[in-house]
Each structure stands twice: as structure tokens, then as C-alpha cells.
Scaffold this motif. Structure first.
Motif, PDB file in Angstrom:
ATOM      1  N   VAL A  48      10.957  12.324 -42.531  1.00 15.74           N
ATOM      2  CA  VAL A  48      10.151  11.478 -43.265  1.00 15.74           C
ATOM      3  C   VAL A  48       9.270  12.058 -44.287  1.00 15.74           C
ATOM      4  O   VAL A  48       9.158  11.831 -45.257  1.00 15.74           O
ATOM      5  N   GLY A  49       8.706  13.086 -43.770  1.00 17.58           N
ATOM      6  CA  GLY A  49       7.830  14.020 -44.726  1.00 17.58           C
ATOM      7  C   GLY A  49       8.672  14.562 -45.862  1.00 17.58           C
ATOM      8  O   GLY A  49       8.067  14.575 -47.051  1.00 17.58           O
ATOM      9  N   VAL A  50       9.801  14.933 -45.604  1.00 15.69           N
ATOM     10  CA  VAL A  50      10.700  15.685 -46.711  1.00 15.69           C
ATOM     11  C   VAL A  50      11.077  14.797 -47.768  1.00 15.69           C
ATOM     12  O   VAL A  50      11.242  14.906 -48.694  1.00 15.69           O
ATOM     13  N   THR A  51      11.373  13.444 -47.206  1.00 17.86           N
ATOM     14  CA  THR A  51      11.703  12.332 -48.005  1.00 17.86           C
ATOM     15  C   THR A  51      10.722  11.978 -48.833  1.00 17.86           C
ATOM     16  O   THR A  51      10.864  11.663 -50.132  1.00 17.86           O
ATOM     17  N   LEU A  52       9.534  11.754 -48.476  1.00 16.35           N
ATOM     18  CA  LEU A  52       8.395  11.218 -49.126  1.00 16.35           C
ATOM     19  C   LEU A  52       7.372  12.046 -49.802  1.00 16.35           C
ATOM     20  O   LEU A  52       6.813  11.619 -50.905  1.00 16.35           O
TER      21      LEU A  52
END
Length: 569
Positions: free
Chosen positions: A485-489
Motif C-alpha cells: 500500500v505504501g509503495v503504491t501510494l
């Protein structure tokens, strides 16, 4: 279960093709605007079927990944090298910053949570939705010189990381470009797209006299010349000039089709066939006579032709300027109806500039199309057969490049066959765009190599991951998901504000398209197109998408080199 085990042992390729078929079947499942996709579906089905225990020659994976990545490079080569210019510098920088922030986010997450090299690469592949990292990272892991057991475990972890993070990796950018970022900036995406289209067409939503928008249908109508109309006694060429985006295609005199030229003088009672945009014909109605049905048995043969643009002189001016400066006798009877870049429709608006390698669709008589074709580029139909000489040379060079290894700031980096094939594909794709006699690889053929190559590669990855994949998911699933989620956002949010305030990409549609392209996110782009209601996001997306595809693919071996933790067998 033992029956399937015996069957797949006797013929492992059965498991592979069943995996691909079922993977693409579940990949079609749609939830709202989200579609899982065939590649992610193939990986998940492969992991499930792999529980039976399937052994497939790893050489198959290597061959098909090389085919896939070469086709990706070949298709993106013209756009990638075109992006390396001053006009698109800010979008080029934005795409690179996006990929670089993505790399840093992955590395920080891997270091903080002690992920091994394979898990970190899988996090990047799924969180950044770049399937090619599966191959380039796997190559790099294989070249580390570790034991077979450790190598296999980390290659399995690449697939695990991808599987856990991919779904939100695809969904996150859709949320960002269609809701979150527009809400923060209080943008109405549809209204901004309409505004940008008006700006690109000179501020006029409707066509003015002399202006053309060839995306509209081309029609043919017949008129009887009338002495009371202004066109009586005109030459064909002069009438063409007065009609602007319409032209005389046939002249019937005394019941017989007349062989005519631009100097032919039109007479009263001549029946003329006029082709062009409906707007141009209506606008020129005062010059024409009474509209009549086509003469009985009359045929007017026209052709729809696709031409690849190679003429450099046509890539530096807006579409409206090209139309204005091309003489009437040159553009007589030739109509641009569509244009594509990397397979995506371009908005045919006055401010649009073309790139080498763009696919232009024209309608007109074969003789008229032949006249302009040499001034534009080459006919796609002429390249219907792949040039296997250059195809073989290209892959040979790519595999040789893949043998290169070096140290970057003391970190050993091995390019691998995937990166080598990508670089070679980029070069040969560019060569094809500027020298169309060489390296032909038709779009249908390159699409098949790209899609089927990746499907086979991912299917083999899933099948060989086997039971190890479930164990890794049980141990790291929640942590991986949250890191994903962090890498995506994080990268798109940070890069959006950097692009807006520092690079001054202020137009809402261009800013959002740059986010989708820099994230290499086709689902986000499709959602943005739907929200915009027109094709204005295309140009910014294609530039940043081509650049992002290259750098994200290159990050595979970089991550494997910078993350020093190895898995335990």
C-alpha cells in the motif's frame, strides 16, 4: 490428485497451458472499474496448480521472458527516444522522479522490515505494477552465485511479493487519479478535459471555415452543377481549395465518368462526387448545385490505409499548422481519420504534434493515398511480414548485453537477459521508426510476443513457486500487503506535488495523466480516460509511460544488488 500429478509429470506443458487459460478466465472478472487482469490471474492459478508439484524446464521461462521484454522495448523505443528532448523535458523528469521515488520507497521498506532480495523485488513488481521486474530480478538473483535452494526460495519470494501487492497496486492509482488528487485540488476532471480540448483546437469547440477535424466521418455526396452557383466554370483544383476539407472525387459528364485532373473545368449539368467531412460539404453548399443520388451503377473505390510516420519534418509543427501549409493539390482527396501512439488513440486537435512512429489512419482513393504516402512514411501493410534477420540479430545483441556485469558504488549489478533484451528492443524499435526498410515487426506480431511471452513466463513462475509460496504468504502476508500500500501510494502522491509545484505541470489533465504514465498504470489511465470523456490525457500518458516502463524494469537488478539480505533455504 495423484492422477493430475502423474499427468503433469508426463506432460508438464499441460499444466502451463491450463494455468494460462484459467488465469485469463478469472482475470476477466470485473468489480466496478477494477479488473484483475490475465497476468495476475495466471500467477495466482499457477501457485494453486503448483501445489500438486510441477517441474518445468527453466529455459522456457528465460526464452519467453526475453521475447516479452524485447517486444516491450521494440514498441516503446520510438516514444522513449522521442521523450528525450527539451519540449517534453518536464514530463520526462516527472516520470523518472516517479520511478526513483518508487525505488527508494521499496528499499526503505525492505531495509526497515528485513525483507530478503526476492521479497523486496516482488514488493516492487506488485506495488508498482511492473510485471517485468519479475524477470529482471529473477535473472539477477540467479547470477548471485548462491546455492540452488536459496536461489529458488528468493525467486519464489519475488512471485509471492507480486501476488500479495499487485491487486492494491492496480487499484491504488485508479483511486488517486480519478478521486483523491482531483478532490485535493478541487478539479472537475470532465470540465478540465473539455477545456483542454478547446485549448488544443485553438479555443473553438466547433469547426471554423478552413479548420479541420478529420476524426469526423468522411462522406461522399453527389451534386449537379448549376449555372447559378459560384462553382460553375471553376477548375477542380480551385473548387477543392474553396471547399477546404472536401474534394471532387469524380466527374460524370453526359452520363459517362470523366477522366479529370486539377485543371479540368467544371460545366453546367456535370454530376460531381464530393468527399469530405459533412461540415465542409455543408459549408460549401453555396458553391455546389442540387444534391442528387449517385448515378445508377456508379462506383467510387476508396481505401482505408494505415501509415507509420517517419518524416521528421512533420513532427515539429502542430496539426493545424501542417494542414494550413500543405497545398490543396497535395492533400486533395486524403483525409486523416485517426491517429494512434503505442496503440492508443490520439486526440486529433489543432495543437497536437506527432512523433516518429505514430500510426496515422487515412481515407481516400488509392491514387491519392499513394501520392501522399511517400511524404509521410510507410504503409503498415508493406510490413506485414516480420524481418526475422533483424529479429534474430536484435535478440542476439540483447542476450550479449545481458552478460554485462559491473559494480555501482561497490554494489555488484548484473544486467541479465531481460534488461539486455529491453535495451536491444528499444534500439531496434527506434531503428525501425527512422529506417522503415529494416527490422520490421508488425504490431500484431509484437503484441502477441509481448502478451504470450509474459503469460508463459508468469505461468512458469507460479507453477514452480509451488508450496513455498503459501508458506511465504502465511509468514509475510500482512506486512507485505501494508508495505505494498505504501509503495503504491507514496511515490505518485509525492511526485504529483513535485511535478505541480517544481516542474510546473499545472494543467489538471496533463498532471493526472503524468501520474498514471509515471506509475506505468494502464488501469489508472483507462479510468482517467473514462472520467475525462475524451482522449486529451493520451499525449502526456504515452511519454511518461514509455519512460517509466524502461526505468522500472531496470530497477529489478538494482534492488537485488542494494538489498543484501538473503532468504534461508
Amino acid at each position: 490428485m495423484s492422477f493430475l500429478n502423474d499427468l503433469f509429470t508426463a506432460q508438464p506443458l499441460l499444466a502451463l497451458f491450463i494455468t494460462i487459460a484459467l488465469g485469463y478466465l478469472i482475470g476477466k472478472i470485473r468489480i466496478g472499474s477494477f479488473v484483475l487482469g490475465g497476468i495476475a490471474g495466471t500467477l495466482l492459478i499457477g501457485v494453486v496448480i503448483g501445489q500438486i508439484g510441477v517441474t518445468i524446464d527453466p529455459g522456457i521461462k528465460t526464452i519467453f521472458f526475453a521475447l516479452f521484454i524485447y517486444a516491450v522495448g521494440f514498441q516503446g523505443g520510438p516514444q522513449f527516444f522521442h521523450a528525450l528532448n527539451r519540449r517534453s523535458l518536464n514530463q520526462l523528469v516527472s516520470a523518472f522522479v516517479m520511478t526513483f521515488v518508487g525505488l527508494i520507497t521499496v528499499l526503505l521498506g525492505a531495509w526497515a522490515f528485513g525483507l530478503d532480495r526476492g521479497m523486496a523485488a516482488g514488493l516492487a513488481s506488485g506495488g508498482l505494477t511492473q510485471s517485468a521486474i519479475l524477470g529482471t530480478a529473477g535473472d539477477a538473483i540467479a547470477n548471485l552465485g548462491l546455492s540452488d535452494a536459496v536461489t529458488k526460495t528468493m525467486q519464489t519470494n519475488v512471485a509471492v511479493g507480486y501476488a500479495v501487492t499487485y491487486i492494491f497496486g492496480s487499484l491504488g492509482p485508479i483511486i488517486l487519479v480519478t478521486w483523491f488528487l482531483p478532490a485535493i485540488k478541487r478539479w472537475d476532471v470532465r470540465a478540465e478535459a473539455v477545456k483542454l480540448a478547446a485549448t488544443m483546437s485553438g479555443g473553438n469547440a466547433e469547426l471554423d471555415p478552413g479548420q479541420f477535424n478529420a476524426v469526423r466521418p468522411v462522406v461522399t455526396r453527389f451534386f449537379v452543377m448549376d449555372t447559378a452557383r459560384g462553382s460553375n466554370g471553376m477548375s477542380v483544383l480551385k473548387l477543392d481549395g474553396a471547399l477546404s476539407d472536401a474534394a471532387v472525387e469524380a466527374v460524370v459528364r453526359a452520363g459517362k465518368s470523366l477522366s479529370f485532373s486539377g485543371d479540368t473545368t467544371l460545366r453546367s449539368e456535370d454530376v460531381i462526387a464530393v468527399s469530405g467531412t459533412p461540415e465542409a460539404i455543408v459549408a460549401g453548399a453555396t458553391l455546389l448545385g442540387t444534391e442528387v443520388p449517385a448515378p445508377a451503377g456508379f462506383r467510387l473505390v476508396e481505401e482505408s490505409r494505415e501509415i507509420i510516420l517517419t518524416n521528421k519534418a512533420l513532427t515539429s509543427r502542430p496539426l493545424s499548422e501542417i494542414h494550413e501549409h500543405v497545398s490543396v493539390d497535395t492533400r486533395h482527396g486524403v483525409y486523416l481519420t485517426n491517429a494512434k501512439r503505442m496503440g492508443i488513440d490520439l486526440p486529433l486537435l489543432g495543437d497536437l504534434t506527432f512523433n516518429r512512429g505514430d500510426e496515422l489512419h487515412f481515407v481516400g482513393r488509392p491514387t491519392d493515398l499513394d501520392r501522399v504516402q511517400s511524404k509521410i512514411g510507410y504503409k503498415i501493410g508493406a510490413a506485414a511480414v516480420a524481418d526475422f534477420v533483424f529479429f534474430g540479430i536484435g535478440l542476439t545483441i540483447g542476450l550479449l548485453i545481458g552478460l554485462i556485469s559491473f559494480r555501482l558504488w561497490g554494489v555488484p549489478i548484473s544486467l541479465g537477459s531481460g534488461v539486455g533484451a529491453l535495451i536491444s528492443g528499444l534500439l531496434f524499435g527506434w531503428l525501425r521508426s527512422v529506417h522503415p526498410r529494416y527490422a520490421a515487426l508488425p504490431l500484431g506480431a509484437s503484441n502477441f510476443l509481448r502478451d504470450f511471452g509474459l503469460a508463459v513466463f508468469v505461468g512458469v513462475v507460479g507453477l514452480t513457486a509451488g508450496p513455498q509460496a503459501l508458506v511465504a504468504i502465511q509468514q509475510n502476508g500482512i506486512t507485505l500487503f501494508l508495505l505494498g500500500v505504501g509503495v503504491t501510494l507514496i511515490p505518485p502522491i509525492l511526485t504529483f506535488f513535485f511535478s505541480y509545484y517544481v516542474l510546473r505541470i499545472r494543467n489538471p489533465i496533463e498532471a493526472l495523466a503524468t501520474v498514471a504514465g509515471g506509475r506505468s498504470s494502464n488501469p489508472a489511465f483507462a479510468a482517467l480516460l473514462e472520467k475525462a470523456g475524451n482522449s486529451t490525457p493520451v499525449v502526456s500518458f504515452t511519454i511518461t509511460y514509455a519512460v517509466a516502463n524502461v526505468f522500472l524494469t531496470l530497477w529489478g537488478p538494482v534492488i537485488v544488488g542494494l538489498v543484501t539480505t538473503n532468504a534461508t533455504a
